[in-house]
Design a protein around this motif. Structure first.
Motif, PDB file in Angstrom:
ATOM      1  N   VAL A 104       9.543 -13.052  10.792  1.00  0.00           N
ATOM      2  CA  VAL A 104      10.422 -13.610  11.819  1.00  0.00           C
ATOM      3  C   VAL A 104      10.880 -15.003  11.413  1.00  0.00           C
ATOM      4  N   ASP A 105       9.951 -15.829  10.952  1.00  0.00           N
ATOM      5  CA  ASP A 105      10.287 -17.194  10.540  1.00  0.00           C
ATOM      6  C   ASP A 105      11.262 -17.208   9.359  1.00  0.00           C
ATOM      7  N   ALA A 106      11.144 -16.208   8.491  1.00  0.00           N
ATOM      8  CA  ALA A 106      11.998 -16.157   7.306  1.00  0.00           C
ATOM      9  C   ALA A 106      13.402 -15.650   7.620  1.00  0.00           C
ATOM     10  N   GLY A 107      13.601 -15.080   8.796  1.00  0.00           N
ATOM     11  CA  GLY A 107      14.912 -14.579   9.172  1.00  0.00           C
ATOM     12  C   GLY A 107      15.146 -13.124   8.850  1.00  0.00           C
ATOM     13  N   ALA A 108      14.074 -12.344   8.718  1.00  0.00           N
ATOM     14  CA  ALA A 108      14.232 -10.910   8.460  1.00  0.00           C
ATOM     15  C   ALA A 108      14.842 -10.215   9.672  1.00  0.00           C
ATOM     16  N   ASP A 109      15.728  -9.264   9.412  1.00  0.00           N
ATOM     17  CA  ASP A 109      16.316  -8.467  10.492  1.00  0.00           C
ATOM     18  C   ASP A 109      15.389  -7.337  10.915  1.00  0.00           C
ATOM     19  N   THR A 110      14.701  -6.761   9.939  1.00  0.00           N
ATOM     20  CA  THR A 110      13.779  -5.653  10.210  1.00  0.00           C
ATOM     21  C   THR A 110      12.492  -5.874   9.439  1.00  0.00           C
ATOM     22  N   ALA A 111      11.415  -5.318   9.968  1.00  0.00           N
ATOM     23  CA  ALA A 111      10.130  -5.349   9.284  1.00  0.00           C
ATOM     24  C   ALA A 111       9.499  -3.974   9.411  1.00  0.00           C
ATOM     25  N   SER A 112       8.970  -3.469   8.309  1.00  0.00           N
ATOM     26  CA  SER A 112       8.368  -2.138   8.295  1.00  0.00           C
ATOM     27  C   SER A 112       6.886  -2.252   7.979  1.00  0.00           C
ATOM     28  N   PHE A 113       6.080  -1.728   8.891  1.00  0.00           N
ATOM     29  CA  PHE A 113       4.633  -1.768   8.734  1.00  0.00           C
ATOM     30  C   PHE A 113       4.206  -0.778   7.659  1.00  0.00           C
ATOM     31  N   LEU A 114       3.251  -1.193   6.846  1.00  0.00           N
ATOM     32  CA  LEU A 114       2.798  -0.368   5.730  1.00  0.00           C
ATOM     33  C   LEU A 114       1.690   0.582   6.204  1.00  0.00           C
ATOM     34  N   LEU A 115       2.094   1.711   6.750  1.00  0.00           N
ATOM     35  CA  LEU A 115       1.156   2.704   7.264  1.00  0.00           C
ATOM     36  C   LEU A 115       1.087   3.877   6.300  1.00  0.00           C
ATOM     37  N   SER A 116      -0.084   4.097   5.725  1.00  0.00           N
ATOM     38  CA  SER A 116      -0.267   5.195   4.792  1.00  0.00           C
ATOM     39  C   SER A 116      -0.861   6.398   5.504  1.00  0.00           C
ATOM     40  N   VAL A 117      -0.284   7.558   5.256  1.00  0.00           N
ATOM     41  CA  VAL A 117      -0.845   8.801   5.783  1.00  0.00           C
ATOM     42  C   VAL A 117      -2.092   9.185   4.997  1.00  0.00           C
ATOM     43  N   ASP A 118      -2.206   8.709   3.773  1.00  0.00           N
ATOM     44  CA  ASP A 118      -3.362   8.995   2.922  1.00  0.00           C
ATOM     45  C   ASP A 118      -4.420   7.910   3.103  1.00  0.00           C
ATOM     46  N   ASP A 120      -7.270   7.142   1.432  1.00  0.00           N
ATOM     47  CA  ASP A 120      -7.720   6.389   0.266  1.00  0.00           C
ATOM     48  C   ASP A 120      -6.720   5.309  -0.123  1.00  0.00           C
ATOM     49  N   PHE A 121      -5.434   5.658  -0.093  1.00  0.00           N
ATOM     50  CA  PHE A 121      -4.429   4.651  -0.434  1.00  0.00           C
ATOM     51  C   PHE A 121      -4.341   3.578   0.643  1.00  0.00           C
ATOM     52  N   ALA A 122      -4.558   3.967   1.893  1.00  0.00           N
ATOM     53  CA  ALA A 122      -4.527   2.977   2.970  1.00  0.00           C
ATOM     54  C   ALA A 122      -5.528   1.856   2.698  1.00  0.00           C
ATOM     55  N   ARG A 123      -6.723   2.233   2.290  1.00  0.00           N
ATOM     56  CA  ARG A 123      -7.760   1.227   2.015  1.00  0.00           C
ATOM     57  C   ARG A 123      -7.402   0.402   0.776  1.00  0.00           C
ATOM     58  N   ALA A 124      -6.832   1.052  -0.247  1.00  0.00           N
ATOM     59  CA  ALA A 124      -6.471   0.328  -1.470  1.00  0.00           C
ATOM     60  C   ALA A 124      -5.289  -0.603  -1.237  1.00  0.00           C
ATOM     61  N   ASN A 125      -4.383  -0.201  -0.339  1.00  0.00           N
ATOM     62  CA  ASN A 125      -3.142  -0.951  -0.151  1.00  0.00           C
ATOM     63  C   ASN A 125      -3.306  -2.115   0.819  1.00  0.00           C
ATOM     64  N   THR A 126      -3.990  -1.887   1.925  1.00  0.00           N
ATOM     65  CA  THR A 126      -4.120  -2.934   2.945  1.00  0.00           C
ATOM     66  C   THR A 126      -5.561  -3.300   3.256  1.00  0.00           C
ATOM     67  N   GLY A 127      -6.507  -2.576   2.678  1.00  0.00           N
ATOM     68  CA  GLY A 127      -7.908  -2.914   2.886  1.00  0.00           C
ATOM     69  C   GLY A 127      -8.504  -2.385   4.176  1.00  0.00           C
ATOM     70  N   ARG A 128      -7.832  -1.435   4.851  1.00  0.00           N
ATOM     71  CA  ARG A 128      -8.389  -0.885   6.088  1.00  0.00           C
ATOM     72  C   ARG A 128      -7.941   0.560   6.255  1.00  0.00           C
ATOM     73  N   PRO A 129      -8.686   1.365   7.037  1.00  0.00           N
ATOM     74  CA  PRO A 129      -8.322   2.760   7.253  1.00  0.00           C
ATOM     75  C   PRO A 129      -7.121   2.887   8.184  1.00  0.00           C
ATOM     76  N   THR A 130      -6.579   4.087   8.238  1.00  0.00           N
ATOM     77  CA  THR A 130      -5.380   4.335   9.044  1.00  0.00           C
ATOM     78  C   THR A 130      -5.613   4.055  10.521  1.00  0.00           C
ATOM     79  N   THR A 131      -6.792   4.396  11.043  1.00  0.00           N
ATOM     80  CA  THR A 131      -7.053   4.161  12.476  1.00  0.00           C
ATOM     81  C   THR A 131      -6.975   2.680  12.807  1.00  0.00           C
ATOM     82  N   GLU A 132      -7.522   1.823  11.958  1.00  0.00           N
ATOM     83  CA  GLU A 132      -7.427   0.384  12.184  1.00  0.00           C
ATOM     84  C   GLU A 132      -5.990  -0.105  12.022  1.00  0.00           C
TER      85      GLU A 132
END
Length: 326
Positions: A104-118, A120-132
């Motif tokens: 928001v501070d940078a002036g982005a028009d849109t932001a997309s949350f990085l939600l992995s359906v997988d 294992d990748f969810a933990r590798a990508n953001t460090g937490r499971p999909t439920t969290e």
């Protein structure tokens, strides 16, 4: 006496109406530079070249933990340096509420949350499971409602992968209902490792369209198995006009080292769409020049055909001669 055979009547082909135009969103500034460390000046030069080619929608960077994705630690600076032109839309990826506030501070028009359906990748990508991640997304939706930004979400590996089996439209249902409960109805379906041929594209996109309108849906194909271009016409037939592509088919991810993670090649996609009578507003010759510059400047592996063979000849645009060996 020979038996007379009656030839069955040929059924007429169904009439398919394609849209007049699509919105190509260029994701190379995020997808390529999260895997290739380059100075900020190189990133902004790429965007300038793409703007000159007529590109007006970008996924510019990610506001995520720099220890996980060090190549995008300069996201705010990139946003600050990009020239603002009419019709420009700048998007980004975010991993949590802190990243959304920075967007928001940078002036982005849109932001997309990085939600992995997988998982294992969810933990590798953001460090937490999909439920969290879903709980975090719910907090972010409340924040976005009070700020001038459109919050959407990725569904990374929507069609399956990175090593597991393919996913169907039915597999999407529980997650789709949960996202609508949260209040997030702008989705990016990502075929992150290129599992989907046209039948699978149709099935999963049709399932998604039962929940969200076509103008809230973007599809991002990663051409890891050579089926990326084949996805375009089914998407158009289904009314999807938001398509993510990556210049020269470039890209990768630090959580998947050694794996080609490039998106569908922008210049090949633009040529196919234009030949199908679908306007993109993008100058193909300038786009090819930008793709060649990117692969030479960054050393990123580039896929694609049209930048090597030249575009299909058109009035006022001669073809590129090919050398044949017989």
């Amino acid at each position: 006496m020979s038996e007379e055979r009656t030839r069955p009547a040929m059924s007429e082909e169904p009439t398919v109406t394609l849209p007049d135009d699509v919105r190509i969103r260029e994701i190379a500034p995020r997808l390529t530079f999260q895997d290739h460390l380059v100075p900020t000046e190189v990133k902004t030069e790429l965007v300038r070249r793409l703007l000159d080619a007529g590109v007006r929608a970008f996924e510019l960077s990610s506001f995520v933990r720099p220890d996980l994705v060090p190549g995008l630690a300069d996201a705010a600076e990139v946003f600050a340096r990009v020239p603002r032109v009419p019709g420009l839309t700048l998007g980004c990826c975010v991993g949590n509420a802190r990243g959304l506030a920075r967007a928001v501070d940078a002036g982005a028009d849109t932001a997309s949350f990085l939600l992995s359906v997988d998982e294992d990748f969810a933990r590798a990508n953001t460090g937490r499971p999909t439920t969290e991640s879903l709980a975090e997304l719910e907090r972010m939706a409340a924040f976005a409602a009070d700020h001038d930004i459109v919050l959407g979400t990725y569904l990374i590996f929507a069609w399956g992968g990175p090593t597991g089996p393919a996913r169907s439209g039915a597999d999407l249902e529980p997650l789709a209902r949960r996202l609508l409960d949260i209040g997030v109805d702008h989705w990016i379906l990502a075929d992150s490792v290129g599992y989907a041929a046209p039948p699978q594209i149709r099935e999963l996109v049709t399932a998604a369209l039962a929940h969200v309108p076509a103008d809230h849906l973007t599809v991002q194909i990663h051409d890891g198995r050579g089926m990326g271009l084949a996805a375009l016409l089914p998407l158009l037939e289904l009314g999807v006009r938001g398509i993510d592509t990556s210049l020269a088919g470039s890209g990768g991810h630090p959580a998947m080292p050694g794996t080609h993670g490039g998106g569908l090649c922008t210049e090949d996609a633009v040529q196919l769409l234009e030949l199908a009578g679908v306007r993109t507003g993008i100058d193909l010759a300038r786009l090819i020049d930008a793709a060649n510059w990117l692969t030479e400047e960054v050393g990123a592996p580039g896929k694609g055909f049209v930048r090597h063979t030249g575009p299909v000849p058109a009035p006022g645009r001669p073809g590129k001669p090919l050398a044949f060996t017989w």
